[in-house]
Design a protein around this motif. Sequence first.
Motif, short mmCIF file in Angstrom:
data_model
loop_
_atom_site.label_atom_id
_atom_site.label_comp_id
_atom_site.label_asym_id
_atom_site.label_seq_id
_atom_site.Cartn_x
_atom_site.Cartn_y
_atom_site.Cartn_z
N ASN A 26 0.83 -1.22 0.00
CA ASN A 26 0.00 0.00 0.00
C ASN A 26 0.86 1.26 0.00
OD1 ASN A 26 -2.33 -1.52 0.05
ND2 ASN A 26 -2.51 -1.47 2.29
N SER A 27 1.92 1.25 0.78
CA SER A 27 2.79 2.44 0.86
C SER A 27 3.52 2.66 -0.45
CB SER A 27 3.81 2.29 2.00
OG SER A 27 3.14 2.20 3.23
N LEU A 28 3.90 1.58 -1.11
CA LEU A 28 4.60 1.73 -2.40
C LEU A 28 3.63 2.27 -3.46
CD1 LEU A 28 7.25 1.36 -3.91
CD2 LEU A 28 6.58 -1.00 -4.43
N GLN A 29 2.40 1.79 -3.43
CA GLN A 29 1.39 2.30 -4.38
C GLN A 29 1.14 3.79 -4.12
OE1 GLN A 29 -1.38 -0.79 -3.36
NE2 GLN A 29 -1.03 -1.89 -5.28
N LYS A 30 1.07 4.17 -2.86
CA LYS A 30 0.85 5.59 -2.53
C LYS A 30 2.05 6.43 -2.99
CE LYS A 30 0.06 8.84 1.29
NZ LYS A 30 0.04 9.91 0.34
N ALA A 31 3.25 5.93 -2.74
CA ALA A 31 4.47 6.68 -3.11
C ALA A 31 4.49 6.92 -4.62
CB ALA A 31 5.71 5.92 -2.67
N CYS A 32 4.19 5.89 -5.40
CA CYS A 32 4.23 6.02 -6.86
C CYS A 32 3.15 7.00 -7.34
CB CYS A 32 4.07 4.66 -7.53
SG CYS A 32 5.52 3.62 -7.31
N ALA A 33 1.98 6.94 -6.73
CA ALA A 33 0.90 7.87 -7.12
C ALA A 33 1.29 9.30 -6.74
CB ALA A 33 -0.40 7.47 -6.45
N ASP A 34 1.82 9.49 -5.52
CA ASP A 34 2.22 10.84 -5.08
C ASP A 34 3.31 11.42 -5.98
OD1 ASP A 34 0.50 10.58 -2.99
OD2 ASP A 34 2.02 10.57 -1.40
N LEU A 35 4.15 10.54 -6.54
CA LEU A 35 5.23 11.02 -7.41
C LEU A 35 4.79 11.19 -8.85
CD1 LEU A 35 8.27 8.92 -6.03
CD2 LEU A 35 7.84 11.37 -5.72
N ASN A 36 3.47 11.05 -9.07
CA ASN A 36 2.91 11.25 -10.41
C ASN A 36 3.39 10.24 -11.43
OD1 ASN A 36 1.02 13.26 -10.80
ND2 ASN A 36 2.57 14.82 -10.29
N LEU A 37 3.75 9.07 -10.98
CA LEU A 37 4.20 8.03 -11.92
C LEU A 37 2.97 7.32 -12.47
CD1 LEU A 37 7.10 6.57 -9.74
CD2 LEU A 37 7.34 7.99 -11.79
N ASN A 38 3.13 6.74 -13.64
CA ASN A 38 2.07 5.92 -14.21
C ASN A 38 2.57 4.48 -14.24
OD1 ASN A 38 -0.02 7.86 -15.09
ND2 ASN A 38 1.74 8.74 -16.15
N PRO A 39 1.65 3.50 -14.26
CA PRO A 39 2.10 2.10 -14.26
C PRO A 39 3.11 1.80 -15.37
CG PRO A 39 -0.23 2.20 -13.80
CD PRO A 39 0.18 3.60 -14.12
N HIS A 40 2.97 2.45 -16.53
CA HIS A 40 3.91 2.13 -17.62
C HIS A 40 5.28 2.78 -17.43
CE1 HIS A 40 1.86 5.82 -19.20
NE2 HIS A 40 3.10 6.14 -19.44
N ASP A 41 5.44 3.59 -16.36
CA ASP A 41 6.74 4.19 -16.06
C ASP A 41 7.54 3.34 -15.08
OD1 ASP A 41 6.00 6.57 -17.39
OD2 ASP A 41 5.06 7.37 -15.58
N VAL A 42 6.89 2.31 -14.53
CA VAL A 42 7.48 1.59 -13.38
C VAL A 42 7.71 0.12 -13.71
CG1 VAL A 42 7.14 1.04 -10.92
CG2 VAL A 42 6.18 3.16 -11.85
N MET A 43 8.84 -0.41 -13.21
CA MET A 43 9.13 -1.85 -13.35
C MET A 43 9.47 -2.37 -11.95
SD MET A 43 10.35 -4.31 -15.66
CE MET A 43 11.26 -5.82 -15.47
N VAL A 44 8.73 -3.36 -11.48
CA VAL A 44 8.99 -3.95 -10.16
C VAL A 44 9.49 -5.38 -10.36
CG1 VAL A 44 8.07 -4.42 -7.86
CG2 VAL A 44 7.15 -2.52 -9.17
#
Length: 284
Positions: A26-44
């Motif tokens: 949940n915290s990682l999802q919040k961090a990525c949203a707060d940083l204005n990232l989109n799912p296609h910008d991120v690789m986990v």
Amino acid sequence: MPDVAVFKSEVKPDWCPGCGDFGVLNSLQKACADLNLNPHDVMVVSGIGCSSNLPGFFNSYGMHTLHGRSLPVAQGAKFGNHDMTVIATGGDGDGYGIGVGHFIHSIRRNVDMTYIVMDNQIYGLTTGQASPTTERMTKTKSTPTGCLESSLSPLALSLAGGASFVARGFSGEPMHLAEVFKAAIQHKGFAHVDVFSPCVTYNKTNTYPYFKQRTYKLEDEKHDTKNFDAAMKKAQEWGDRIPIGVLYAVERPTYEYGETALMDGDLAKQPFKPLDPSILLEFV
Ligand SMILES: Cc1ncc(C[n+]2csc(CCOP(=O)(O)OP(=O)(O)O)c2C)c(N)n1
Ligand code: SF4
Ligand SMILES: [Mg+2]
């Protein structure tokens, strides 16, 4: 700003109810949203373990690799696409046990990525054996009379290896954890975040109350994140008081901006160029 919901996968987590890894997700999802990232910008990218199942529950590019092998794959992804926010996730067994060699050399390399270790001080997936961070004399399935090995201090190890960003969070403090993740993702270089993420099923020592009673926030103590000696002191603090927050953050050149093969940009965007073998002969 993208909503947190865009990072939620259709696959629902199958962790035990109360597992600390829910808070990390949940915290990682919040961090990525707060940083204005989109799912296609991120690789986990992950290894193997309960914690390493996280990419399946996170809507982005992702890869579930081999036990202890998330870091080389994650670094390869970053070399391929510098614009991608690359995050490796896994457990204490995955990262500090079988994967410890990759961990140390990834720190030295300082590739621009984030490494989140869900540290529950046990092997959860394999049903409760001692891990490198299990406290000495703890009874586990693999140490029925008590663990004789002393526990590793991941943050001290990472600082000694020359890490440019070292932090710790607690999944019982999800808002604080999201802020720590944001700082790690924004850091230019290899950012290591160790997270206390209790295994409610197999670790009856390092529980939520255990950490609630002991953890305190470094931000409340005017800790200087540029001071190596102060960070090392905090990394070794364990007992009645255990610090969480950013211990150390300094700028250091990242690997991808010095590597000759990456000078012309991301590997994925470079045209195919056969190697000129005469370059190799210069060293004969
Ligand atoms: C090469 C290899 N050795 C051993 C295993 C078995 N194994 C799977 S997960 C795991 C430990 C997981 O512990 P940790 O990384 O702490 O994750 P957790 O389940 O606690 O989140 C082990 C030993 C494996 N999958 N591959
Ligand atoms: S066994 Fe432990 S680490 Fe694994 S899902 Fe259950 S609580 Fe979490
Ligand atoms: Mg573990």
